[in-house]
Design an enzyme around this catalytic site. Structure first.
Site, short mmCIF file in Angstrom:
data_model
loop_
_atom_site.label_atom_id
_atom_site.label_comp_id
_atom_site.label_asym_id
_atom_site.label_seq_id
_atom_site.Cartn_x
_atom_site.Cartn_y
_atom_site.Cartn_z
N HIS A 184 19.11 -26.06 78.24
CA HIS A 184 17.96 -25.53 77.44
C HIS A 184 17.05 -25.59 77.67
CE1 HIS A 184 16.74 -23.02 73.71
NE2 HIS A 184 16.01 -23.10 74.09
N THR A 224 24.34 -21.71 73.23
CA THR A 224 22.66 -21.59 72.66
C THR A 224 21.80 -20.88 72.09
OG1 THR A 224 20.48 -23.21 73.44
CG2 THR A 224 21.53 -21.73 74.78
N CYS A 252 12.23 -19.47 76.97
CA CYS A 252 13.18 -20.51 77.16
C CYS A 252 14.68 -20.40 78.10
CB CYS A 252 13.40 -21.45 76.56
SG CYS A 252 12.62 -21.89 74.75
#
Lengths: 208, 167
Positions: free
Chosen positions: B52, B29, B35
């Site tokens: 995520h 990711t 995040c």
């Protein structure tokens, strides 16, 4: 669920015109700051989920600088300016009166120089819209980041609470005539459906 | 050296999304800011999952169209799917990456501590489910890319201008 105003072609034209005037004014200020002529592409106005704005600029891991300014008042939203890392360093050189290529790393002084650019750009953008529409708008202090594009944009989206919605994105890029002094940047204005109705009404368009 | 690595398939995990894969695939990711990336790994079945997370708590929102966006919904979701593919919850090993504060400057109308809250909530949800957190690399002010290698359970972290870090 879909509560976005129906936008006709003429509405989109009006939005483009607003950003044309706003950005035109902002770029005049930037040109004065760096003492160079700066051009921009015709702005594009679209509705899209915020995360898709990433691909308009580049890859998620691309190094960029971002100055973001929150607007409050009758048209709440976010204005943000993104510059590629190369352009960021060139901007610093131009602002400090150094030969292009002198700045190789962004130090604290460089950061505040780029932040100041964002401040000037957003201030003149906001005042141009104000003089066009008489809508009261205030801009907050700018926030700055210099890192991965994806990390910056998603964090900004979350921090501003604009997660659920699609946003109006007005996007344009900047360039200069001399290739080696080229500053390439992206500009976004993100706002809510309600604000768009207000903008249109202030411009004399009827929105249902 | 890089060439040998290229042979292994990489599956990209988007924002507010998750992916599950078995050895030897890599899950990646890109550009985690505030995040948080939650990786889960079952060393026996060599099944890995990567999530995520954008926000800590779905109960703050009226319409939740993407459960993987939230730590409180996304983690149970990925665990359940991994279990259905043969993972055992008591063997799962979690790693947390991200949760940075990307912006400098003061603006009290912006929620700048969300990275901290994402990591905190993820930790909390994992603990309640009885899943062990092996290691975390959270906080700070840098964007991170996270890669889970399902052959080993190792997580590689990429930041701009720094060496790769393996946790």
């Amino acid at each position: 669920m879909n509560k976005y105003p129906e936008l006709s072609a003429s509405h989109m034209d009006a939005l483009r015109e607003i950003s044309n005037i706003g950005m035109g004014n902002a770029l005049t200020s930037l040109a004065q700051l760096v003492n160079r002529r700066i051009n921009m592409n015709v702005p594009v106005a679209t509705f899209m989920p915020f995360e898709e704005t990433i691909s308009l600029v580049g890859g998620p891991e691309e190094l960029v600088s971002c100055v973001s300014v929150r607007m409050s008042g009758e048209v709440p939203g976010l204005v943000l300016f993104l510059f590629s890392s190369e352009s960021t360093l060139k901007l610093v050189d131009m602002l400090m009166g150094l030969d292009l290529g002198t700045t190789r790393e962004l130090d604290e002084i460089g950061q505040s120089a780029v932040m100041e650019v964002g401040n000037v750009l957003s201030g003149s953008f906001v005042s141009a819209i104000y003089s066009l529409t008489s809508l009261e708008m205030k801009s907050a202090v700018p926030l700055f980041a210099y890192d991965m594009l994806g990390a910056i944009l998603t964090s900004l989206m979350v921090a501003s609470g604009r997660v659920e919605e699609q946003v109006l994105v007005i996007e344009t890029s900047l360039f200069q005539e001399q290739a080696e002094a080229n500053i390439s940047g992206h500009f976004f204005m993100l706002t809510e459906p309600g604000s768009i109705t207000k903008l249109f009404n202030a411009l004399g368009f009827q929105m249902t | 050296m890089e060439l040998a690595v290229k042979d292994i398939a990489e599956i990209q995990v988007g924002i507010a999304d998750y992916k599950i894969a078995r050895e030897p695939v890599k899950l990646i990711t890109l550009g985690l800011g505030s995040c948080v990336g939650v990786s889960l790994y079952d060393p026996v079945t060599r099944l890995g999952g990567l999530l995520h997370v954008m926000l800590p708590d779905s109960t703050q929102f009226n319409n939740v169209n993407k459960p993987a966006k939230f730590a409180d919904l996304g983690i149970p979701l990925i665990v359940k799917e991994m279990q259905s593919k043969g993972a055992n919850i008591s063997r799962l090993q979690a790693k947390l990456v991200g949760g940075a504060q990307m912006f400098s400057g003061l603006d009290d109308k912006m929620t700048l501590n969300i990275g901290y809250r994402n990591a905190d909530k993820s930790r909390d949800v994992l603990k309640k489910m009885g899943i062990r957190i092996l290691v975390e690399e959270v906080g700070g002010n840098r964007g991170r890319t996270m890669i889970l290698d399902t052959r080993t359970g190792q997580v590689t972290i990429r930041t701009l201008g720094n060496k790769l870090q393996v946790i």
